[in-house]
Design a protein around this motif. Sequence first.
Motif, short mmCIF file in Angstrom:
data_model
loop_
_atom_site.label_atom_id
_atom_site.label_comp_id
_atom_site.label_asym_id
_atom_site.label_seq_id
_atom_site.Cartn_x
_atom_site.Cartn_y
_atom_site.Cartn_z
N PHE A 163 27.64 -44.82 -39.62
CA PHE A 163 26.99 -45.68 -38.63
C PHE A 163 25.50 -45.37 -38.64
O PHE A 163 25.11 -44.24 -38.34
N GLY A 164 24.70 -46.34 -39.01
CA GLY A 164 23.25 -46.14 -39.02
C GLY A 164 22.87 -44.99 -39.93
O GLY A 164 23.41 -44.85 -41.02
N ARG A 165 21.96 -44.17 -39.47
CA ARG A 165 21.47 -43.09 -40.33
C ARG A 165 22.21 -41.79 -40.10
O ARG A 165 21.87 -40.76 -40.69
N ARG A 166 23.18 -41.83 -39.18
CA ARG A 166 23.89 -40.57 -38.90
C ARG A 166 24.76 -40.19 -40.09
O ARG A 166 25.17 -41.04 -40.88
N GLY B 77 37.43 -38.57 -36.54
CA GLY B 77 37.35 -39.73 -37.42
C GLY B 77 38.65 -40.50 -37.57
O GLY B 77 38.72 -41.45 -38.36
N LYS B 78 39.69 -40.13 -36.80
CA LYS B 78 40.98 -40.81 -36.90
C LYS B 78 40.85 -42.29 -36.55
O LYS B 78 41.32 -43.16 -37.28
N SER B 79 40.23 -42.56 -35.40
CA SER B 79 40.16 -43.94 -34.93
C SER B 79 39.24 -44.78 -35.81
O SER B 79 39.51 -45.95 -36.06
N VAL B 80 38.15 -44.18 -36.29
CA VAL B 80 37.25 -44.92 -37.17
C VAL B 80 38.00 -45.32 -38.44
O VAL B 80 37.86 -46.44 -38.94
N THR B 81 38.84 -44.41 -38.95
CA THR B 81 39.64 -44.73 -40.13
C THR B 81 40.53 -45.94 -39.85
O THR B 81 40.61 -46.88 -40.64
N TYR C 196 27.26 -53.06 -37.94
CA TYR C 196 26.28 -52.13 -38.49
C TYR C 196 26.92 -50.93 -39.18
O TYR C 196 26.23 -50.09 -39.73
N ALA C 197 28.25 -50.88 -39.17
CA ALA C 197 28.92 -49.79 -39.88
C ALA C 197 28.87 -50.07 -41.38
O ALA C 197 29.02 -51.21 -41.82
N GLN C 198 28.66 -49.02 -42.16
CA GLN C 198 28.69 -49.18 -43.62
C GLN C 198 29.94 -48.51 -44.16
O GLN C 198 30.29 -47.41 -43.73
#
Lengths: 259, 291
Positions: free
Chosen positions: B28-31, B57-61, B72-74
């Motif tokens: 997400f962004g520059r993080r 990172g479970k939910s993001v997966t 904006y997520a890459q």
Amino acid sequence: MSGFELAGVSRIYRSGRSPVTAVREVDLTVQTGERVGIVGGSGSGKSTLVRMMAALDHPTSGRIAYDGRPVSGVPESRLGFLRSAVQVVFQDPRSSLNPRMRVSEIVAEPLRSPLLQHRGDVPADRASRVAEVLAAVGLPADVGRRYPHEFSGGQRQRIAIARALAPRPAVLIADEPVSALDVSVRGQVLNLLTDLVAAEGLTLLLVSHDLEVVRHLCDRVVVMHEGAVVEQGATDQVYGEPQHPYTRELLAAVPRLPD
Amino acid sequence: MSTEHGSGGERSEGVETTLAVSDLTVSFGRRPPSVRGVSLRIGRGERLGLIGESGSGKSVTALAVMGLLPEYAQTWGSVQLAEQELLGMNDRRLSRLRGSAMSMVFQEPMTALDPTMRVGRQVAEVFALHAVRNGTGATRHRVLNALVEVGLGEGERIANAYPHELSGGQRQRVVLAMALANAPDLVICDEPTTALDVTVQAQVLDLLDAQLTTRGSSCLFISHDLAVVARLCSSVAVMLDGEIVEQGPLGQILHDAEHPYTRGLVAAARIDRVQRGERLPTVADFWERGR
């Protein structure tokens, strides 16, 4: 007698269309030094019950006494004896800690209460008591200058426990103290509670939906269902030979790892 | 390896692949990336439990698989559902898959329910959006059936209710009915019972177990609670700081874990084995960040 005595305590909320009985005719004694778990589903009345014992809510009928002195039906100005003796740790340290206060102010707050001033049992030197309790919950001394948002969930719950300990209470009421925490930090907070209860000789009232947590910390358990106490007794006995069908249902529902 | 934990899980090579995630990275962004190089495979009818603490990172997966990440997520890598690449798929095609080929159950049922719409209409929408219409009467019948299947016996009353008139457990059952409606290939459950009572949790897990089996759907089950995962899944992946640090059959994770963090999670979940008042094992006894 020393400790809590509840007789016929009910709490009925009348705000909605139809009145809701949150707590129904509860008789309960908690002796000084006991570690009592209160278990039940959501809406079973367990939180309402302990809130009334801490005089944060008041029974619609029935009597609550602490160390033989009435807690219910007494004006706030005369509850100083209870406020110094009984402290509460709530479930979610995100909402129970004021985000605009520094940790040292949060922990010192129970010591600043006008109700507790000039009472012999409350530590007078606030700064040193704050440092003492922060050390007791395993936080470094410099955390006092920081704000709650700078801490993780487990650390915030430590701050809440430090605040509860500050006025040297006799009774600690913990309402779901670890259910908002990750399993990875749950054990640390439970170990801390176990140690503190033993070291300070606290009476513990632990509200939890997690029966394993209660089994680990409490020697007596009270099972609530739909506002009423349906079963109570020694933890091993109730867990080993549950009498009430609801207790059996609760015990069967606990998720367990296979061997 | 133990096979007593029933349906799915063991990685038998012959089983058709429902979900294949390869080398997935999300930032997400520059993080720094929230998910780094994650690879997972779930065969047809298999269930994989994904465990880890909050922020691991479970939910993001899960959201990456569903194509529900914010714009904006890459993302890098590959997510294939039944051999179809999902990363980079256009929104119209993706939203056709969501609710039919794959579906998701969130922790808080109200995130999935519209508070202003009767429950029956919301369930009907899931059918209507993804199936050939066969008249409103038939839809009504299917809605009531779907509600009965998730244990809401008085389907008629539930269908006419608004979400706020139902209990938390009933709402989550409605969400399950919606997620299972079109017999998806993959159901993703993100802490589906964390907000529920112990007794209701047990009922919902049993229900999910039975319904997944009936439909032959695969499941990615996300939880921080190993005991809950063990009730449903026969293989487990452990996530830590955005990476999968270990995965394998449940029995191997419980008895023969390699990563110290996994061993810590297992020990911390074994609270029932510790004598009263004795010190509970914690994850920190086994593994500490930055050490």
